[in-house]
Design an enzyme around this catalytic site. Sequence first.
Site, PDB file in Angstrom:
ATOM      1  N   GLY A  25     -32.713   4.783  -3.954  1.00  0.00           N
ATOM      2  CA  GLY A  25     -33.981   5.416  -4.927  1.00  0.00           C
ATOM      3  C   GLY A  25     -33.308   5.746  -6.316  1.00  0.00           C
ATOM      4  CB  SER A  26     -34.630   7.454  -8.518  1.00  0.00           C
ATOM      5  OG  SER A  26     -35.847   8.910  -7.733  1.00  0.00           O
ATOM      6  CD  GLU A  28     -30.958   8.003  -2.529  1.00  0.00           C
ATOM      7  OE1 GLU A  28     -31.523   7.510  -3.227  1.00  0.00           O
ATOM      8  OE2 GLU A  28     -30.980   9.074  -1.850  1.00  0.00           O
ATOM      9  CD  GLU A  47     -35.112   3.001   2.930  1.00  0.00           C
ATOM     10  OE1 GLU A  47     -36.084   2.664   3.943  1.00  0.00           O
ATOM     11  OE2 GLU A  47     -35.503   3.445   2.539  1.00  0.00           O
ATOM     12  CG  HIS A  70     -34.797   7.317  -1.437  1.00  0.00           C
ATOM     13  ND1 HIS A  70     -34.662   7.722  -2.947  1.00  0.00           N
ATOM     14  CD2 HIS A  70     -36.116   6.421  -2.112  1.00  0.00           C
ATOM     15  CE1 HIS A  70     -35.193   8.347  -3.509  1.00  0.00           C
ATOM     16  NE2 HIS A  70     -36.535   7.715  -3.078  1.00  0.00           N
ATOM     17  CG  HIS A 280     -34.530   1.449  30.765  1.00  0.00           C
ATOM     18  ND1 HIS A 280     -34.393   0.286  30.648  1.00  0.00           N
ATOM     19  CD2 HIS A 280     -35.102   2.831  30.580  1.00  0.00           C
ATOM     20  CE1 HIS A 280     -35.403   0.221  30.094  1.00  0.00           C
ATOM     21  NE2 HIS A 280     -35.763   1.377  29.264  1.00  0.00           N
ATOM     22  N   GLY A 400     -31.437   0.748  22.978  1.00  0.00           N
ATOM     23  CA  GLY A 400     -32.287   0.257  23.410  1.00  0.00           C
ATOM     24  C   GLY A 400     -33.549  -0.375  22.512  1.00  0.00           C
TER      25      GLY A 400
END
Length: 525
Positions: A25-26, A28, A47, A70, A280, A400
């Site tokens: 984004g801006s 970065e 992402e 970002h 689990h 998971g």
Amino acid sequence: MPTVRRIAHEFLARQGMTTIFGNPGSNELPFLAGLPSSFRYVLGLHEGVVVGMADGYAQATGRAVLVNLHAAAGSGNAMGALTNAVYSRSPLVLTAGQQVRSAIGPEAMLANVDAPQLMRPLVGWSGEPSCAADVPRSLAQAVFEAELRRRPSYLSVPYDDWGAELDGNAALTLDRSVRWGLAPDEEQLRSLAEAVGSARDPVLVLGGDLDTAGLFDRAVALAEHRELPVWVAPSPHRLPFPNRHRLFRGVLPAGIGAVSAALAGHDLVLVLGAPVFRYHQHIPGPYLPEGARLIQVTDDAGAAARAPMGQALVADPAPVVEALLDRLPAREPAKGPRYVPNPEPATGGGALHPEQVFAALRETQSPDTCYVVESTSTSSAWWRQMDLRRAGSYFFPAAGGLGFGLPAAVGMAMGLPGRPVVAVVGDGSANYGITALWTAARYEVPVTFVILRNGTYGALRWFGNLLGTPDVPGTEIPGLDFTALAAGYGVPATAVTGLAELHDRLKAAAAGPRLIQVDTCPTSP
Ligand code: TPP
């Protein structure tokens, strides 16, 4: 005078971190400006996919990987995928662009308020340099922390820092290296060998960390040397031992009582390269069978400290395996073949049974194939049918968290150009990382994506029965057409319903990515 940006690029190049997975984004852009041509920026469209690809790439290469996110929104999107990277112990270095320093306090758009706090407690280290001059050192710290802790780290950098000029001290960062050494001492090795040598009926429980550490073949050597039965620790994210080896007993069930039932009769449980244990489903019971003692060897200090039972040795498993091989006499091998034969695949009513699909993979794909699996109701079918004899053959989302399968396969294939990569992903799971198909098409990454379309969240239906809640809503997902989705993202795709057609499709050569949608019948994990 060098700029922060130039020193940072040079440092990353010297660390071999020239493949960057990101979605910018801006904030970065100033970091990415003037990126040397030796760098490769791999764009992911979400992402979660960016981190999943980086996780796959890190697991394939065993190296730290830079991720470019970002600000707060991009970091937040990455967080689900980050849970998997934490438990696969992938050294990801997440960087996020921050607003200029003077705009953080007033909370201008894209200010990442209290940025270092955002990713805690998932990352092992998190920071934001207090001034521009500290950016190169902080970046080095983020890389070394990720490598030393084998856990992602997070660095937020105000975007006006990248153009700042630095004095001569900054160049010292470029020459830094940090190495890890964790060998057990003589007394620790002696007492461990004594414990294993004197046990009446010891058993090995191996974790995915052994595969990460390159010890797959040494684990086989140790088991054969002492004729030790081998279980894989519950909820494995990698396979540390060939699953059709005569000494392989299976993957331990992920419930407390079920583990102790499976290990009944053994007096020593030697756990190598795994937490104790990643349960689990809650199945109460004794942690260990009657009369058994447990010794855990791991280089993960946190996993040693939090275990509810047993003695732990925090050490690199490699010298421990070698010491046991050296110090203990070999046992006479049992007669019979080294690998047990594959059973006939089960069949379904109407649609193909997942066992038929896995048998078809086994019969058509190279034995060197690296499988990224994210199909949650088919694990017993998988282990019944597959025959995985090589290191780095199997990867599963380590926490998971769905959304790993498609992206990790793309990252894996980029990191392992010499090995075929097949993703085996459920029709539910595929949606969480579907945009990875675009990256596969855009960069012509050769992955075979096999989507098992059973029209349901099969694992949840199974869990619903286990928990006595069979009537829950939100578990049916009919009507998804992955051939249309794949076409939209630029990946050639076919839909398959019959076995002969599946074999034909799997045997066909493909230069780039391809997707095969297979209709399957529901099964239980
Ligand atoms: N959201 C995330 C990010 N991760 C999860 N593990 C879940 C939700 C809960 N979950 C676990 S298994 C599952 C869901 C939704 C169903 C997956 O369905 P599918 O990929 O079709 O596989 P199947 O169980 O049918 O084999």
